[in-house]
Design a protein around this motif. Structure first.
Motif, mmCIF file in Angstrom:
data_model
loop_
_atom_site.group_PDB
_atom_site.id
_atom_site.type_symbol
_atom_site.label_atom_id
_atom_site.label_comp_id
_atom_site.label_asym_id
_atom_site.label_seq_id
_atom_site.Cartn_x
_atom_site.Cartn_y
_atom_site.Cartn_z
ATOM 1 N N VAL A 1 3.422 -2.862 -4.896
ATOM 2 C CA VAL A 1 3.070 -2.436 -3.549
ATOM 3 C C VAL A 1 2.949 -0.918 -3.496
ATOM 4 O O VAL A 1 2.098 -0.368 -2.781
ATOM 5 C CB VAL A 1 4.100 -2.941 -2.523
ATOM 6 C CG1 VAL A 1 3.724 -2.515 -1.118
ATOM 7 C CG2 VAL A 1 4.202 -4.459 -2.593
ATOM 8 N N GLY A 2 3.786 -0.210 -4.264
ATOM 9 C CA GLY A 2 3.665 1.244 -4.347
ATOM 10 C C GLY A 2 2.316 1.669 -4.895
ATOM 11 O O GLY A 2 1.720 2.657 -4.443
ATOM 12 N N ALA A 3 1.813 0.913 -5.872
ATOM 13 C CA ALA A 3 0.492 1.218 -6.418
ATOM 14 C C ALA A 3 -0.588 1.012 -5.363
ATOM 15 O O ALA A 3 -1.551 1.794 -5.270
ATOM 16 C CB ALA A 3 0.224 0.329 -7.633
ATOM 17 N N SER A 4 -0.442 -0.021 -4.540
ATOM 18 C CA SER A 4 -1.435 -0.245 -3.491
ATOM 19 C C SER A 4 -1.374 0.873 -2.458
ATOM 20 O O SER A 4 -2.406 1.286 -1.917
ATOM 21 C CB SER A 4 -1.212 -1.610 -2.831
ATOM 22 O OG SER A 4 -0.046 -1.612 -2.039
ATOM 23 N N PHE A 5 -0.163 1.392 -2.189
ATOM 24 C CA PHE A 5 -0.047 2.524 -1.274
ATOM 25 C C PHE A 5 -0.762 3.743 -1.830
ATOM 26 O O PHE A 5 -1.516 4.431 -1.119
ATOM 27 C CB PHE A 5 1.420 2.864 -1.015
ATOM 28 C CG PHE A 5 1.607 4.223 -0.402
ATOM 29 C CD1 PHE A 5 1.278 4.453 0.926
ATOM 30 C CD2 PHE A 5 2.086 5.275 -1.163
ATOM 31 C CE1 PHE A 5 1.422 5.716 1.484
ATOM 32 C CE2 PHE A 5 2.237 6.549 -0.615
ATOM 33 C CZ PHE A 5 1.911 6.764 0.707
ATOM 34 N N GLY B 1 6.947 0.867 4.731
ATOM 35 C CA GLY B 1 6.301 0.581 5.999
ATOM 36 C C GLY B 1 5.822 1.836 6.697
ATOM 37 O O GLY B 1 4.690 1.897 7.199
ATOM 38 N N SER B 2 6.660 2.861 6.736
ATOM 39 C CA SER B 2 6.288 4.123 7.378
ATOM 40 C C SER B 2 5.142 4.808 6.640
ATOM 41 O O SER B 2 4.258 5.400 7.270
ATOM 42 C CB SER B 2 7.492 5.066 7.433
ATOM 43 O OG SER B 2 8.493 4.553 8.275
ATOM 44 N N GLN B 3 5.147 4.717 5.328
ATOM 45 C CA GLN B 3 4.090 5.359 4.552
ATOM 46 C C GLN B 3 2.741 4.677 4.773
ATOM 47 O O GLN B 3 1.722 5.346 4.931
ATOM 48 C CB GLN B 3 4.467 5.373 3.067
ATOM 49 C CG GLN B 3 5.655 6.277 2.763
ATOM 50 C CD GLN B 3 6.058 6.259 1.299
ATOM 51 O OE1 GLN B 3 7.218 6.158 0.964
ATOM 52 N NE2 GLN B 3 5.084 6.348 0.396
ATOM 53 N N PHE B 4 2.732 3.362 4.781
ATOM 54 C CA PHE B 4 1.488 2.638 5.056
ATOM 55 C C PHE B 4 0.994 2.944 6.474
ATOM 56 O O PHE B 4 -0.204 3.109 6.703
ATOM 57 C CB PHE B 4 1.689 1.134 4.889
ATOM 58 C CG PHE B 4 1.579 0.652 3.472
ATOM 59 C CD1 PHE B 4 0.349 0.630 2.819
ATOM 60 C CD2 PHE B 4 2.698 0.219 2.771
ATOM 61 C CE1 PHE B 4 0.238 0.183 1.516
ATOM 62 C CE2 PHE B 4 2.600 -0.234 1.473
ATOM 63 C CZ PHE B 4 1.366 -0.246 0.830
ATOM 64 N N ASN C 1 7.816 5.008 -6.995
ATOM 65 C CA ASN C 1 7.174 6.285 -7.288
ATOM 66 C C ASN C 1 6.223 6.185 -8.486
ATOM 67 O O ASN C 1 5.142 6.786 -8.472
ATOM 68 C CB ASN C 1 8.226 7.365 -7.526
ATOM 69 C CG ASN C 1 8.789 7.915 -6.229
ATOM 70 O OD1 ASN C 1 8.230 8.804 -5.617
ATOM 71 N ND2 ASN C 1 9.925 7.364 -5.797
ATOM 72 N N VAL C 2 6.614 5.428 -9.497
ATOM 73 C CA VAL C 2 5.695 5.209 -10.621
ATOM 74 C C VAL C 2 4.464 4.458 -10.137
ATOM 75 O O VAL C 2 3.324 4.782 -10.508
ATOM 76 C CB VAL C 2 6.403 4.442 -11.756
ATOM 77 C CG1 VAL C 2 5.388 4.009 -12.820
ATOM 78 C CG2 VAL C 2 7.490 5.297 -12.388
ATOM 79 N N GLY C 3 4.673 3.444 -9.302
ATOM 80 C CA GLY C 3 3.548 2.698 -8.755
ATOM 81 C C GLY C 3 2.623 3.572 -7.925
ATOM 82 O O GLY C 3 1.394 3.446 -8.004
ATOM 83 N N THR C 4 3.203 4.497 -7.151
ATOM 84 C CA THR C 4 2.384 5.409 -6.355
ATOM 85 C C THR C 4 1.490 6.256 -7.236
ATOM 86 O O THR C 4 0.297 6.438 -6.953
ATOM 87 C CB THR C 4 3.280 6.321 -5.492
ATOM 88 O OG1 THR C 4 4.059 5.521 -4.601
ATOM 89 C CG2 THR C 4 2.431 7.289 -4.675
ATOM 90 N N VAL C 5 2.044 6.780 -8.320
ATOM 91 C CA VAL C 5 1.258 7.597 -9.247
ATOM 92 C C VAL C 5 0.111 6.785 -9.833
ATOM 93 O O VAL C 5 -1.043 7.243 -9.881
ATOM 94 C CB VAL C 5 2.154 8.151 -10.375
ATOM 95 C CG1 VAL C 5 1.308 8.836 -11.438
ATOM 96 C CG2 VAL C 5 3.174 9.130 -9.804
ATOM 97 N N LEU C 6 0.413 5.557 -10.269
ATOM 98 C CA LEU C 6 -0.637 4.706 -10.841
ATOM 99 C C LEU C 6 -1.702 4.380 -9.803
ATOM 100 O O LEU C 6 -2.898 4.343 -10.115
ATOM 101 C CB LEU C 6 -0.024 3.418 -11.388
ATOM 102 C CG LEU C 6 0.943 3.578 -12.572
ATOM 103 C CD1 LEU C 6 1.542 2.233 -12.958
ATOM 104 C CD2 LEU C 6 0.224 4.209 -13.763
ATOM 105 N N GLY C 7 -1.279 4.142 -8.568
ATOM 106 C CA GLY C 7 -2.239 3.842 -7.519
ATOM 107 C C GLY C 7 -3.148 5.013 -7.207
ATOM 108 O O GLY C 7 -4.351 4.847 -6.995
ATOM 109 N N VAL C 8 -2.572 6.207 -7.176
ATOM 110 C CA VAL C 8 -3.379 7.407 -6.933
ATOM 111 C C VAL C 8 -4.402 7.587 -8.043
ATOM 112 O O VAL C 8 -5.572 7.913 -7.793
ATOM 113 C CB VAL C 8 -2.472 8.642 -6.814
ATOM 114 C CG1 VAL C 8 -3.296 9.916 -6.846
ATOM 115 C CG2 VAL C 8 -1.659 8.587 -5.532
#
Length: 218
Positions: free
Chosen positions: A14-18, A43-46, A130-137
């Motif tokens: 889900v972090g990657a999708s964000f 939730g707040s970030q989305f 946080n790792v997922g966020t980086v991959l998503g970006v």
């Protein structure tokens, strides 16, 4: 460890999708990564991304995030003793206080197991998110909609599995059913995320003088 890793893996997806959604909304990379590190509230970030993508400003996004995270106040009151005994450690633990770490700790049955579960789940969730966020970006807009692969079902399924032991109690089932009905009824009329707060109305079904942690008088 097995259960915490499974939940953290779903959180990472889900972090990657964000991260991908934030990139698609042209939110600066530095801001996207800072949100996942400093806010650490999915939730707040989305919701922030949705507001910015819809033309809203920073004030509106911040206000919506604070409103959505208002549930953390009762979380903190209920989890303070489980997180730690000393205030400096509690402040650190508060940053890891998300729905999943709270539910994971509560499902451990109390005592040292709950504390260990809270820190294990919270720390793993923080890293995977946080790792997922980086991959998503990095992936950019490759996953424009987190629902495309059923990612939106990962959190509810994980939380439901954690809550099942507590639902053996009649009072917990009444509150849970009331919260679910209220949230579903509010979904067509409230922005994403706010129906969860509306679900707190289910607490009116809790008998006066009884708590959710075992039916003991308060």
């Amino acid at each position: 460890m097995r259960d915490a890793l499974a939940l953290a893996a779903a959180i990472g997806v889900v972090g990657a999708s964000f991260g991908a959604l934030a990139a698609a909304a042209r939110i600066p990379v530095a801001l996207t990564l800072a949100m996942s590190t400093l806010v650490f509230a999915g939730g707040s970030q989305f919701l922030m991304v949705a507001i910015v993508a819809g033309g809203g400003g920073a004030v509106a996004a911040a206000a919506a995030g604070l409103l959505l995270n208002a549930r953390h106040l009762p979380f903190g009151l209920a989890m303070g003793d489980i997180v730690a005994d000393r205030w400096p450690v509690r402040l650190l633990g508060a940053h890891l206080m998300i729905d999943e770490s709270v539910a994971f700790a509560r499902s451990r049955g109390g005592g040292p197991r709950s504390r260990a579960g809270y820190w294990l789940c919270g720390a793993l969730a923080f890293v995977f998110w946080n790792v997922g966020t980086v991959l998503g970006v990095l992936a950019g807009s490759a996953v424009p909609d987190p629902a495309a692969f059923g990612v939106d079902a990962a959190f509810p399924a994980g939380l439901l599995a954690l809550l099942l032991p507590a639902l053996r109690r009649p009072d917990a089932r009444r509150v849970g059913l009331g919260a679910a009905v209220t949230a579903l009824a509010a979904s067509p009329f409230l922005p994403a995320g706010l129906p969860v707060l509306a679900g707190l109305a289910g607490l009116v079904l809790l008998p006066v003088g009884r708590g959710m942690s075992g039916g003991q008088s308060r």
